[in-house]
Design a protein around this motif. Structure first.
Motif, mmCIF file in Angstrom:
data_model
loop_
_atom_site.group_PDB
_atom_site.id
_atom_site.type_symbol
_atom_site.label_atom_id
_atom_site.label_comp_id
_atom_site.label_asym_id
_atom_site.label_seq_id
_atom_site.Cartn_x
_atom_site.Cartn_y
_atom_site.Cartn_z
ATOM 1 N N LEU A 1 0.846 -1.191 0.000
ATOM 2 C CA LEU A 1 0.000 0.000 0.000
ATOM 3 C C LEU A 1 0.881 1.239 0.000
ATOM 4 C CD1 LEU A 1 -2.703 -1.077 2.602
ATOM 5 C CD2 LEU A 1 -2.774 -1.264 0.116
ATOM 6 N N ASN A 2 0.246 2.336 -0.394
ATOM 7 C CA ASN A 2 0.868 3.657 -0.478
ATOM 8 C C ASN A 2 2.287 3.779 0.078
ATOM 9 O OD1 ASN A 2 1.381 6.329 -0.690
ATOM 10 N ND2 ASN A 2 0.006 6.931 0.989
ATOM 11 N N ALA B 1 -8.719 2.879 10.047
ATOM 12 C CA ALA B 1 -9.773 3.010 9.046
ATOM 13 C C ALA B 1 -10.233 1.646 8.556
ATOM 14 C CB ALA B 1 -9.283 3.851 7.876
ATOM 15 N N GLN C 1 -3.309 5.367 10.897
ATOM 16 C CA GLN C 1 -4.650 5.697 10.433
ATOM 17 C C GLN C 1 -5.209 4.603 9.534
ATOM 18 O OE1 GLN C 1 -5.839 8.394 11.977
ATOM 19 N NE2 GLN C 1 -7.685 7.366 11.286
ATOM 20 N N THR D 1 3.000 14.350 9.781
ATOM 21 C CA THR D 1 2.689 12.988 9.378
ATOM 22 C C THR D 1 3.913 12.110 9.230
ATOM 23 O OG1 THR D 1 2.708 13.710 7.100
ATOM 24 C CG2 THR D 1 0.569 13.633 8.179
ATOM 25 N N GLY E 1 -11.709 -4.418 10.923
ATOM 26 C CA GLY E 1 -12.730 -5.351 10.463
ATOM 27 C C GLY E 1 -12.747 -5.554 8.967
ATOM 28 N N ASN E 2 -11.944 -4.804 8.284
ATOM 29 C CA ASN E 2 -11.872 -4.981 6.831
ATOM 30 C C ASN E 2 -10.805 -6.015 6.528
ATOM 31 O OD1 ASN E 2 -11.600 -4.828 4.113
ATOM 32 N ND2 ASN E 2 -11.112 -2.659 4.027
ATOM 33 N N THR E 3 -11.179 -7.066 5.847
ATOM 34 C CA THR E 3 -10.191 -8.107 5.551
ATOM 35 C C THR E 3 -9.686 -8.003 4.124
ATOM 36 O OG1 THR E 3 -11.970 -9.589 4.969
ATOM 37 C CG2 THR E 3 -11.175 -9.697 7.225
ATOM 38 N N GLY E 4 -10.050 -6.895 3.477
ATOM 39 C CA GLY E 4 -9.667 -6.708 2.070
ATOM 40 C C GLY E 4 -8.231 -6.248 1.946
ATOM 41 N N PRO E 5 -7.810 -5.987 0.748
ATOM 42 C CA PRO E 5 -6.410 -5.627 0.472
ATOM 43 C C PRO E 5 -6.065 -4.216 0.925
ATOM 44 C CG PRO E 5 -7.730 -5.497 -1.524
ATOM 45 C CD PRO E 5 -8.638 -6.018 -0.459
ATOM 46 N N GLN E 6 -7.044 -3.483 1.477
ATOM 47 C CA GLN E 6 -6.774 -2.127 1.931
ATOM 48 C C GLN E 6 -6.194 -2.105 3.341
ATOM 49 O OE1 GLN E 6 -6.730 0.354 -0.222
ATOM 50 N NE2 GLN E 6 -8.658 1.420 0.085
ATOM 51 N N GLY F 1 2.143 8.450 10.696
ATOM 52 C CA GLY F 1 0.773 8.758 11.102
ATOM 53 C C GLY F 1 -0.228 8.097 10.182
ATOM 54 N N ASP F 2 0.064 8.169 8.902
ATOM 55 C CA ASP F 2 -0.828 7.555 7.921
ATOM 56 C C ASP F 2 -0.975 6.066 8.181
ATOM 57 O OD1 ASP F 2 -0.809 10.023 6.752
ATOM 58 O OD2 ASP F 2 0.617 9.487 5.170
#
Ligand SMILES: Nc1ncnc2c1ncn2[C@@H]1O[C@H](COP(=O)(O)OP(=O)(O)OP(=O)(O)O)[C@@H](O)[C@H]1O
Ligand SMILES: Nc1ncnc2c1ncn2[C@@H]1O[C@H](COP(=O)(O)OP(=O)(O)OP(=O)(O)O)[C@@H](O)[C@H]1O
Ligand SMILES: [Mg+2]
Ligand SMILES: [Mg+2]
Lengths: 355, 285, 340, 282, 355
Positions: free
Chosen positions: C46-47, C61, C57, C156, C64-69, C53-54
């Motif tokens: 990812l990014n 954010a 975050q 950040t 509970g999200n198990t996706g690639p994010q 800080g990011d």
């Protein structure tokens, strides 16, 4: 000296010669029509008079002034376009007032003149309308008023009627002629519709490939066409082959009949035995005898077309398919196909064409 | 042929020339400067080293092809969405045209960053339409985003394309010859707005190929974020990339012009298309 | 060495999601490639430009999200470790080489653990400034107008915050918030004089002269210097008036969708192989001393390292000092510098 | 008069798409702008927009968009005039049109690179000016990373966009209008002032509107040019979304709402202006 | 039973009634023209026959089949549009073949039929051309061939000629008539040009405000118009006021002259002393005596318009401004304005109009 003079006018676009050696003299107050097929250079001549094109050769004079190179906006010439070309952002009133404002006329006078013009074209109630709110015929009348408002020296109209309906066309052409007469304004009118040209103008210029083939009154053009092109372009023609019998007496023989053709008298280079082409307009041929007739041919009816005021009879005469117009009147009997008829004409109506 | 129709000739085009030259200078200088800089990877000499480097890099090719595929999908989806809609509106619902056109212009009014922000919030976990929960779904969301971005251009292109050919009369002509609605769309409408579609397609492509905001916020391995990343990490390669991006877009535009200006019957390349259309026709009948 | 059980479980998960790992940072490019090659697990990055800080975050954010994010692992500045632990964003794990990590660089419960360190330096484009400045004080001169940049936003990014901190130290600030505020004052001055360029310092920007001088960890600047390969020539200078070292820490997200892959990743990073990977990127891995003692570091690698004297003077800001600084930058930076 | 209901069904796919991917996201943002992170109703987020830093960001964004759209519209109009009515060879027009197609989408990252290479500290033009004319751009206060530098950069995609969309309108000026005006005695300037420009006004207005929106939403160019150091609104929003230490999603919603609101206001303004400018059209 | 039947056909667009109570029976192979001013509903009737509009009332039958609600693509009707509407993406050949392909005809047969059609319209060499490569007249011929190729039961043409030049218009209308005769196809032709309608069709339907004012042969329409509208719309009219002297003998008095008007005999409600309006077409008035004439009026020439084959004399007769057409023939002397003339006509030509 005449009011508008074009001398040896020519215009080339690159390789292509659109107009060449064009001469014309127009008297003050005269109404001239340019008649000719598409692409013959009518518009080009008009645009040179207006100042939108610079002539490649020749001279243009208006009044006593040479204007050949004068910019368009200083020529005092009114122009009416086929596409009306009203300024879309202005009302009828403002369109007509435009030229007057430019000339710096006082507001009061402008108002008087505009009202006068709108009265002339009979559109006073529409002064506040915009172009899109009017029919083509109305728009063209406004365009006419706009062109006339600054009292131009010459009025030019480039096929002003050809985008209009048949009925409106006829009505508007009468209006144009009336207004032109009232104001006595020198006018050049371009058209490719022969009836329009013949009916509206004092003189007609028939153009062909950038030249004036013939200049004359409507009757001259129609009845004594100078060239084969003019004869063909203006009106319908029936043609016959005939043999010259005696050139001195203008005597010819056709389908076994001998008669004198007055037009032949003016021809020099005809010898006895030569074959010549005679032309006759459909309306000069009759199927009933007529006072002045002197030639009668036998024929067979092929077809009758009812055109309203006229019935056009197609017949085979002297091995030729010809058309012959008769008025639709109470006494007229419409012949039936197959019927044998006699076709009469007067030798005075015969046109002689060069081959 | 009358030349320069609608364009009266100025007698002194001096002013025009200077305006145009100034504009041309403004447009070309940055390109030239970038190009020159991109050649400077090897100190003291001009070389295409930066370009070599790029073409040897997997990530360059991967991200470019990822973006290309996403763009193509967006074009396909956009076409399927826009063409039938425009056709239907012109044919049956002329009064709805205003509304539809306005809707299609919305993406110009709503900034893309706002749109994508909305997506991430609206279609996250627990939403009825969870589009952010797997790679495949994110890809889909990106494609949708590109369709939205390109919507105004696609719509305009197709709409003017249809306006130019009097869709209603053509439809009626085909109907009176016995053609079904499906058949009309396939063999009369589509071929005649083909150049418009192609125009819209290339616009879509050029918009989405280097797109940054959506791809970056959705964390997609696309060309736009790659460009930014390269800009952070390298010096000369980004300039080469900028030039490449420009050339790619340019090629797209040239292709577009070629297709859009071509008239039927002037078969140069698209024999392929025509051939395919006839085959389809046969299947239908 | 990791247990076969862990390897199998990780392979089962098949993927690892990382965040904020630029390939040029600390040799991460090769480290990631090495991991993928060794275990056949795909690394989803990812990014890469995110700041510490990011990263936190991103965990928040994607609860509970198990996706690639959703990131599995993070690599953040030292001060961010305890914060993340406190916010419940991490889960504990102790790698098999746990004991060889110095105690003052790890959380006793294993929520976070130091990974590498370097000192703050400035990169100088020698085409523009043939004479490199040697200190923060040097920079405060008109010849550097439009010449100095930060590498991002200090709110950040840890490295950027540490830059401001170091500037504060150089200007007589006391450890903690005081140093940071002094640093802000220093940069405000640069800004007012037009010395500070409002552009992020990057390889491209230094090469193109947009940011002829910018601050970053020495290992990053050295890697960049190598990449530019003398075109233009870059000087990496550790400012004489403040030598500040920065430690980064690793941690596994409490919500990691691929917890086993994350653990395997840690095992790899803290193995000799992983540590040497960082060393190749000019970073001092946290087990550096241990490995030098055991003589597993090739001499060639040691020779490439920045001069050891740099590290002798280095200040390692304490956790407390860092978190004070962090609060101070969040409070004061925007107001003083006029940015949001 | 209503069309049969089933006709409207044909619009369903399009309507659904617009609803799901344009309208709903925006509505969601609107709602979120009025909530605290805990979901309670509040005006705080909107009030936060008035804080000096955010307000100045909006002001900066608006000014930048206005300036770049204004320059773009004006310049585009001039160039378009020169190309269409300037008596230049027609291949020039074609060349510019194709180029504009490319350049209008050449926003964002590559554009930033290009301008750094041109007007950056060691950019081509900067160096040329310094070496040839002794003008030191940067010493004289210019910076590519300032307001005017950014405006100049934006112009690179604004100008071509204007050129592209105004050309049809410019070509729609009939030659006969000019000739009619001339034959009525008007000079070229009078024709342009009284006929051509009024006729073009509605198109120019809509183009300006588009350019404004285009500039207002631009993010990539700024990011690539200055990192996040130039506080235009999209950057603020970007930071909120990207999740930095200042992270507050509801403030983000409010920022987005503010952007949408500004666009709506500009659009309303535009409709009023346009209605006045084109009362002579259908 | 006739081939195409329209019974009590009506169409409303919202509030506006475009067509109402329209009845028509067309025999197989007949050529019908719809003539009427703009907006009278001609196109609407045609489009209902074609199936593009659903009638609000009434029934349409073709052959024995009711087609009122049959979709257009299953009616087997050919249609030619004013705008040609050739498929721009197809060559001439493919345009003509389109309907045949749709019908699933074998490739061989298609080829034969297309070639036959192209021969019919005389455009075989242009088979490979596209619409933009042809003139309007050529395109319209292709459109005709395309409509005819699938052998439709009925051919509909909506002002197919009005976008064309005058000369081409006349030529093409003859072609259409010829081809229609050759194929014997039932045809409905919409126009607002009266000469076109009269010359081409077996029967003419004159429409007015959504209704058929008169249905009849061209001669019936022209010579015995049923309503004042028809009389006025078809041809030019001169009108005179006359006083009825003796209704039983159909004797009237006008300008001091007494004569019998045969048309009056069929009128019931006329009493002696009533004022009635007589109408005369310009071509039935002559300025020279003619065999069948029986009335002569004195008048003064106002103006002469030269129209080519015809000279239109405007004169003041019995206090009325009238137009009188004479053929332009050798014997004809064009009268001068101001000259006094005698105008002759036959009472049999007089039309009676309701007021
Ligand atoms: N600007 C131009 N450039 C090149 N050729 C031109 C130009 N204007 C006219 N021509 C050519 O000059 C010839 C005469 O054109 P012109 O417009 O005068 O014809 P026209 O008689 O008015 O025809 P139409 O009845 O079609 O209006 C044509 O062959 C035309 O193609
Ligand atoms: N789709 C429509 N909606 C509303 N009104 C219509 C529609 N189509 C036709 N009309 C109206 O119905 C009337 C008849 O129209 P129609 O087109 O049949 O006239 P027309 O005789 O063909 O005229 P033209 O000679 O101008 O073609 C007109 O008043 C027209 O405005
Ligand atoms: Mg012309
Ligand atoms: Mg009609």
């Amino acid at each position: 000296m005449s009011f508008l003079q074009l001398q040896a006018l020519g215009k080339r676009f690159g390789e292509h010669t659109a107009v060449a050696g064009f001469d014309l003299e127009v008297e003050q107050g005269e109404f001239i029509a340019f008649l000719g097929p598409s692409g013959c250079g009518k518009t080009t001549v008009l645009r040179m008079i207006a100042g939108f094109e610079t002539p490649s050769a020749g001279v243009i004079r208006i009044g006593d002034e040479e204007v050949t190179r004068l910019p368009a906006n200083r020529r005092h010439i009114g122009m009416v376009f086929q596409s009306y070309a009203l300024f879309p952002n202005m009302s009828v009133y403002d369109n007509v007032a435009f030229g007057l404002k430019i000339a710096g006329m006082a507001k009061r006078e402008i108002d008087v003149r505009v009202r006068e013009m709108l009265a002339l074209i009979d559109l006073e109630p529409l002064a506040g309308r915009y172009a899109y709110q009017m029919s083509g015929g109305q728009q063209q009348r406004v365009a006419l008023a706009r062109a006339l408002a600054p009292r131009p020296r010459v009025l030019l109209l480039d096929e002003p009627l050809s985008a209009l309906d048949a009925r409106i066309r006829v009505a508007l052409r009468d209006d144009i002629r009336r207004i032109q007469r009232e104001l006595g304004i020198t006018t050049v009118f371009v058209t490719h519709d022969q009836e329009e040209a013949l009916s509206i103008s004092d003189r007609v210029v028939v153009m062909h490939q950038g030249r004036a083939d013939q200049i004359g009154s409507p009757a001259q053009i129609y009845n004594r066409p100078a060239t084969r092109f003019v004869a063909n372009f203006v009106g319908t023609l029936n043609t016959f082959e005939a043999r010259v019998v005696a050139p001195s007496e203008a005597l010819v023989e056709m389908a076994g009949q001998r008669f004198c053709v007055p037009a032949l008298a003016q021809r020099a280079a005809v010898a006895a035995g030569d074959t010549i082409t005679l032309a006759l307009r459909p309306e000069t041929l009759g199927i009933q005898p007529h006072g002045a007739d002197d030639v009668t041919l036998d024929g067979e009816v092929l077809d009758c077309r009812f055109l309203g005021s006229v019935i056009r009879v197609q017949a085979e005469v002297a091995g030729q398919r010809i058309a012959c117009d008769i008025f639709n009147q109470a006494g007229t009997l419409e012949p039936r196909p197959g019927e044998r008829i006699a076709v009469h004409f007067s030798a005075g109506d015969v046109l002689l064409l060069d081959d | 042929m009358r030349l320069g129709k609608g364009a009266p000739v100025t007698r002194w085009p001096l002013l025009s020339w200077s305006i145009v030259l100034l504009a041309a200078g403004y447009f070309l200088l940055p390109l030239y400067a970038t190009f020159q800089f991109s050649l400077g990877m090897q100190r003291g000499e001009l070389s295409f080293a930066a370009y070599h480097w790029l073409f040897g890099s997997d990530r360059f090719l991967d991200s470019l092809s990822y973006s290309a595929v996403a763009s193509l999908l967006a074009i396909l989806a956009g076409t399927l969405l826009v063409v039938p809609t425009v056709y239907w509106v012109r044919l049956k619902l002329p009064r709805a045209r205003g509304v539809v056109e306005f809707a299609s212009l919305l993406p110009l009014i709503i900034p893309p960053i706002v749109v994508v922000f909305g997506y991430m919030r609206l279609y996250g976990d627990g939403s009825l339409l969870p589009l952010t929960t797997s790679d495949g779904r994110l890809d889909l969301l990106l494609v949708i985003g590109y369709v939205v971005l390109a919507l105004p251009y696609m719509f305009r292109a197709v709409d003017t394309g249809m306006a130019a050919i009097d869709i209603v009369t053509l439809t009626e002509a085909a109907e009176s010859l016995g053609a079904s609605r499906w058949r009309i769309v396939v063999s009369v409408i589509f071929p005649n707005v083909r150049s418009a579609i192609v125009a819209g397609a290339f616009l879509t492509l050029s918009i989405s190929l280097g797109e940054f905001v959506m791809a970056s916020l959705l964390s997609r391995p696309a060309f736009g974020p790659y460009l930014v990343q390269m800009g952070q990490d390298y010096a000369y390669q980004p300039a080469a990339l900028a030039i490449l991006a420009f050339v790619i877009t340019w090629v797209c535009m040239a292709l577009m012009q070629f297709f859009a200006l071509r008239k039927p019957g002037q078969r140069v390349l698209p024999r392929l298309w025509a051939g395919r259309a006839t085959k389809k026709e046969r299947e239908v009948s | 060495a990791p247990s076969q059980q862990l390897i199998d479980a990780a392979k089962q998960e098949g993927m690892l999601t990382t965040i904020a790992l630029p390939h040029s940072w600390c040799g991460y490019g090769e480290v990631i490639a090495g991991f993928e090659k060794k275990y056949g697990i795909k690394v989803n990055e990812l990014n890469p430009n995110a700041g510490s800080g990011d990263e936190l975050q991103a965990i928040k954010a994607n609860k509970g999200n198990t996706g690639p994010q959703a990131p599995d692992v993070i690599d953040v500045g030292l001060s961010f470790g305890p914060v993340a632990k406190q916010d419940g964003l991490l889960q504990p794990y102790k790698v098999s080489t746990w004991d060889s990590i110095p105690d003052d660089a790890k959380d006793a419960e294993g929520y976070w653990y130091g990974d590498y360190y370097g000192v703050l330096a400035m990169g100088v484009n020698r085409d523009i400034y043939p004479e490199s400045p040697q200190s923060f004080a040097d920079l405060n001169a008109s010849e550097y107008t439009n010449g100095v940049a930060l590498a991002g936003d200090p709110r950040t990014g840890n490295s950027v915050m540490m830059t401001v901190y170091a500037a504060g130290i150089a200007n007589g600030g006391k450890a903690g918030a005081d140093a940071l505020n002094a640093g802000i004052a220093y940069f405000k001055q640069l800004k007012d004089k037009g010395i500070l360029v409002p552009v992020n310092g990057t390889a491209q920007n230094i090469a193109q002269g947009t940011t002829p001088i910018y601050f970053d960890w020495d290992y990053n600047l050295l890697a960049m210097r190598d990449k530019l390969d003398g075109n233009p020539p870059i000087d990496v200078v550790v400012p004489s008036d403040a030598v500040v070292a920065g430690v980064y820490v690793q941690g596994i997200s409490a919500y990691a969708p691929h917890p086993n892959a994350a653990k395997l990743w840690m095992e790899y990073l803290y193995s000799d192989e992983g540590q040497l990977g960082w060393l190749k990127g000019y970073c001092h891995p946290i087990r550096f001393n241990d490995m030098v003692e055991r003589d597993v570091v090739p001499q060639a690698l040691l020779d490439r390292l920045p001069p050891a004297e740099n590290y002798r003077k280095a200040i390692f800001p304490t956790l407390k000092a860092q978190s004070e600084a962090k609060t101070a930058v969040a409070d004061n930076w925007a107001r003083e510098m006029g940015v949001q | 008069m209503g069309s049969p209901l089933w006709r409207w069904l044909g619009l369903l796919p399009f309507a659904l798409f617009v609803l799901l991917f344009l309208v709903l996201p925006v509505l969601y943002l609107v709602q979120g702008a009025f909530q605290t992170p805990q979901g309670q109703f509040t005006f705080d987020n909107l009030r936060a927009l008035a804080s000096p830093t955010i307000a100045s960001a909006y002001s900066l964004s608006i000014r930048l968009s206005l300036v770049s759209a204004g320059l773009g519209a004006l310049g585009g109009l001039l160039v378009c005039y020169a190309l269409v009515h300037g008596g230049l060879p027609s291949w020039l027009r074609h060349a510019f049109t194709t180029f504009s197609g490319v350049a209008s989408n050449f926003a964002g990252v590559p554009l930033a690179f290009a301008f750094i290479a041109t007007l950056g500290r060691l950019g081509l033009v900067t160096v040329l000016l310094r070496d040839l004319f002794g003008i030191n751009l940067y010493a004289s206060g210019f910076s590519l990373f300032s307001f005017w530098g950014l405006a100049l950069t934006y112009l690179y995609f604004q100008l071509p966009l204007m050129l592209l969309i105004i050309t049809p309108a410019m070509q729609g000026l009939k030659r006969e209008w000019q000739e009619a005006a001339e034959s009525l005695g008007a000079s070229r300037a009078q024709y342009w002032r009284r006929v051509a420009l009024p006729v073009l006004t509605p198109s120019v207005l809509s183009c300006f509107m588009l350019l404004f929106a285009n500039a207002f939403g631009t993010l990539a160019t700024v990011v690539a040019l200055t990192g996040a150091n130039f506080p235009v609104v999209p950057i603020l929003l970007f930071q909120q979304i990207r999740g930095n230490v200042l992270y507050n999603p509801n403030l983000g919603f409010a920022l987005a709402l503010g952007m949408v609101a500004i666009m709506v206001v500009t659009n309303l303004l535009y409709f009023v202006l346009r209605a006045r400018a084109e009362r002579w059209q259908r």
